[in-house]
Write an enzyme that holds these catalytic residues in place. Structure first.
Site, PDB file in Angstrom:
ATOM      1  N   HIS A 153      35.901   9.254  57.071  1.00 12.71           N
ATOM      2  CA  HIS A 153      35.244  10.382  56.377  1.00 12.71           C
ATOM      3  C   HIS A 153      34.792  11.455  57.374  1.00 12.71           C
ATOM      4  O   HIS A 153      33.861  12.194  57.094  1.00 12.71           O
ATOM      5  CB  HIS A 153      34.028   9.914  55.567  1.00 12.71           C
ATOM      6  CG  HIS A 153      34.290   8.708  54.724  1.00 12.71           C
ATOM      7  ND1 HIS A 153      34.651   8.785  53.395  1.00 12.71           N
ATOM      8  CD2 HIS A 153      34.300   7.380  55.025  1.00 12.71           C
ATOM      9  CE1 HIS A 153      34.834   7.564  52.911  1.00 12.71           C
ATOM     10  NE2 HIS A 153      34.642   6.687  53.889  1.00 12.71           N
ATOM     11  N   SER A 274      40.476  36.593  71.145  1.00 15.58           N
ATOM     12  CA  SER A 274      40.171  37.468  70.019  1.00 15.58           C
ATOM     13  C   SER A 274      40.083  38.888  70.537  1.00 15.58           C
ATOM     14  O   SER A 274      39.631  39.123  71.653  1.00 15.58           O
ATOM     15  CB  SER A 274      38.836  37.054  69.407  1.00 15.58           C
ATOM     16  OG  SER A 274      38.258  38.149  68.715  1.00 15.58           O
ATOM     17  N   LYS A 280      36.139  33.899  72.677  1.00 17.13           N
ATOM     18  CA  LYS A 280      36.966  33.011  71.861  1.00 17.13           C
ATOM     19  C   LYS A 280      38.165  32.429  72.602  1.00 17.13           C
ATOM     20  O   LYS A 280      38.793  33.081  73.418  1.00 17.13           O
ATOM     21  CB  LYS A 280      37.490  33.777  70.634  1.00 17.13           C
ATOM     22  CG  LYS A 280      36.399  34.201  69.694  1.00 17.13           C
ATOM     23  CD  LYS A 280      35.975  33.077  68.781  1.00 17.13           C
ATOM     24  CE  LYS A 280      36.760  33.163  67.499  1.00 17.13           C
ATOM     25  NZ  LYS A 280      36.444  32.056  66.615  1.00 17.13           N
ATOM     26  N   GLU A 287      46.909  25.567  64.493  1.00 12.10           N
ATOM     27  CA  GLU A 287      46.728  26.035  63.117  1.00 12.10           C
ATOM     28  C   GLU A 287      48.073  26.345  62.467  1.00 12.10           C
ATOM     29  O   GLU A 287      48.296  26.064  61.287  1.00 12.10           O
ATOM     30  CB  GLU A 287      45.835  27.278  63.102  1.00 12.10           C
ATOM     31  CG  GLU A 287      44.419  26.982  63.571  1.00 12.10           C
ATOM     32  CD  GLU A 287      43.641  28.269  63.822  1.00 12.10           C
ATOM     33  OE1 GLU A 287      42.900  28.683  62.930  1.00 12.10           O
ATOM     34  OE2 GLU A 287      43.798  28.872  64.904  1.00 12.10           O
TER      35      GLU A 287
END
Ligand code: ARG
Length: 455
Positions: A153, A274, A280, A287
């Protein structure tokens, strides 16, 4: 190609919906391979002369050069790759080009080309899966002892080793490999010679073209030969399952690289910045691997839907088989290579992982197991006592291992000092010596067993 029966040209819209050359030009190599095997067989069987077969073969070789060097004229007016090649062949060698299509139809031609293409792509995928497994095994060896929290979980569950975690994916990709290998074996039958649907009156030798094209045997039924696309569906479904596995690993990389976790770092080579937030480091590749699953699974749905309810034998619907398959395999190819790149690139912060491995009362099960083994308490009751210990520690803001012996003895009087030995994440992981378990020795055995299977 069918001017004899027709007196008017197709409507522009007819042509627009019918034309497939922009897509199926990707089959050019397979189309030439199939045509060369077919022409050689026709000559060997005395259906065309050896002279004509030689002229045709030379013409096809020339076309291969033209396509490779980028000068071949792909033309919409000739609809698809098959007719573009044949039309060009006629320009190069004259009317003898017309003999190539003896005892053949575009129906068995496209079925053959497409099967060869999918088979080539499956072979590539098999290699890429091995490369990914090799990368994972390399990292698993490096991190066979490195502790990290194991989750259920996504909550801390029990300590595991990073090597163990990585080897879980080696197993998954191993099953993907075996699924693709199965599909390859099943698809490796030759549709060529099915002709339009009913077979051919010419004395063709389907075993000869099978051998020339690396197929195990001719397909047994000519109607099935031109109608079947389950080889593509099967490969797409295996691709979808594999993409699902890739997406899970990609998701974990996204989680591990976020500064809140900080378990893993990707180098500049596999991170993006970024344009507005200078701090970043984004895991874009992970992704995108995660997202490619959408295309791949979407392609499977697209083709199952195209094929549903089609009567035997060929229907033009089947021309819509190629875009989803090309798209899915392009995406899978990129996803596998990007994942392998990230695995080879990643660097684990073993201190941070170790610290997290011990947090969240991750050795609570070890305490319960200690009570069972040393005090012969039934597991359910041990679970209850341990729950109380966790509650106590949580209230005091300490780990289980930081509770005083007196506190523990308040919960169960027979607990001794010995219990602390099992409360570290090292002890917890090392104790899990069951076959396939997370103990570093077991992980090394899993690595060795994978190496033995790989040979
Ligand atoms: N371009 C067609 C396809 O991809 C080739 C087969 C055409 N056959 C036919 N009978 N119209 O399916």
């Amino acid at each position: 190609m069918w001017g004899g029966r027709f007196s008017a040209r197709p409507d522009e819209i007819m042509q627009a919906i019918n034309v497939s050359i922009d897509v199926d030009k990707r089959l050019w190599q397979q189309d030439l391979r199939g045509s060369r095997a077919h022409a050689a067989m026709l000559a060997k069987q005395g259906i065309i002369s050896f002279n004509d077969a030689k002229t045709i073969d030379d013409g096809l070789a020339k076309i291969e050069d033209e396509i490779q060097s980028g000068v071949f004229p792909f033309r919409h007016e000739f609809e698809d790759i098959h007719m573009n090649v044949e039309a060009r062949l006629r320009e190069l060698i004259g009317p003898v080009a017309g003999r190539l299509h003896t005892a053949r139809s575009r129906n068995d031609q496209v079925a053959t080309d497409f099967r060869l293409w999918v088979r080539d792509q499956v072979d590539l995928t098999l290699q890429q899966l091995i490369a990914l497994q090799d990368a994972l095994v390399q990292r698993a060896e490096q991190y066979a002892d490195a502790l990290m929290p194991g989750f259920t979980h996504l909550q801390p569950a029990q300590p595991v080793t990073f090597g163990h975690h990585l080897m879980a994916y080696v197993e998954m990709f191993g099953r993907d490999h075996s699924r693709f290998a199965d599909a390859r074996a099943r698809m490796n039958e030759n549709p060529l010679g099915s002709a339009a649907l009913a077979g051919s009156p010419f004395p063709i030798d389907r075993f000869a073209t099978s051998e020339a094209l690396g197929f195990d045997r001719p397909m047994a039924n000519s109607l099935d030969g031109v109608s079947a696309r389950d080889f593509a569906l099967e490969s797409l479904s295996h691709a979808a399952i594999c993409a699902g596995h890739l997406s899970r690993l990609a998701e974990e990389i996204v989680i591990w690289t976020t500064p809140m976790f900080g378990f893993v770092k990707l180098s500049d080579a596999f991170s993006t910045g970024s344009s507005i937030m200078p701090q970043k480091r984004n895991p874009d590749a992970a992704e995108l691997v995660r997202a490619k699953t959408g295309r791949i699974t979407g392609s499977l749905i697209a083709l199952t839907t195209v094929m549903k309810g089609l009567p035997l034998a060929y229907s033009k619907d089947m021309q819509e088989d190629k875009p989803p398959v090309f798209e899915a395999f392009d995406a899978l190819d990129l996803a596998l290579r990007a994942m392998t790149g990230m695995i080879l690139d990643l660097d684990a912060n073993t201190d941070k992982m170790r610290a997290a491995a011990g947090a969240g009362f991750s050795t609570a099960t070890d305490l319960a197991d200690w009570l069972v083994r040393n005090l012969n308490i039934p597991f359910r009751d041990a679970h209850h006592i341990t729950g109380s210990a966790v509650k106590l520690a949580d209230g005091k803001g300490v780990d289980l291992a930081q509770l005083d012996l007196a506190d523990l003895q308040n919960l169960e009087a027979r607990i001794t000092e010995d219990v602390y030995k099992v409360l570290t994440p090292e002890a917890s992981a090392a104790s899990r010596q069951s076959y396939g378990g997370t103990a570093p020795d077991q992980v090394r055995k899993q690595i060795q067993s994978w190496k033995d299977r790989r040979l």
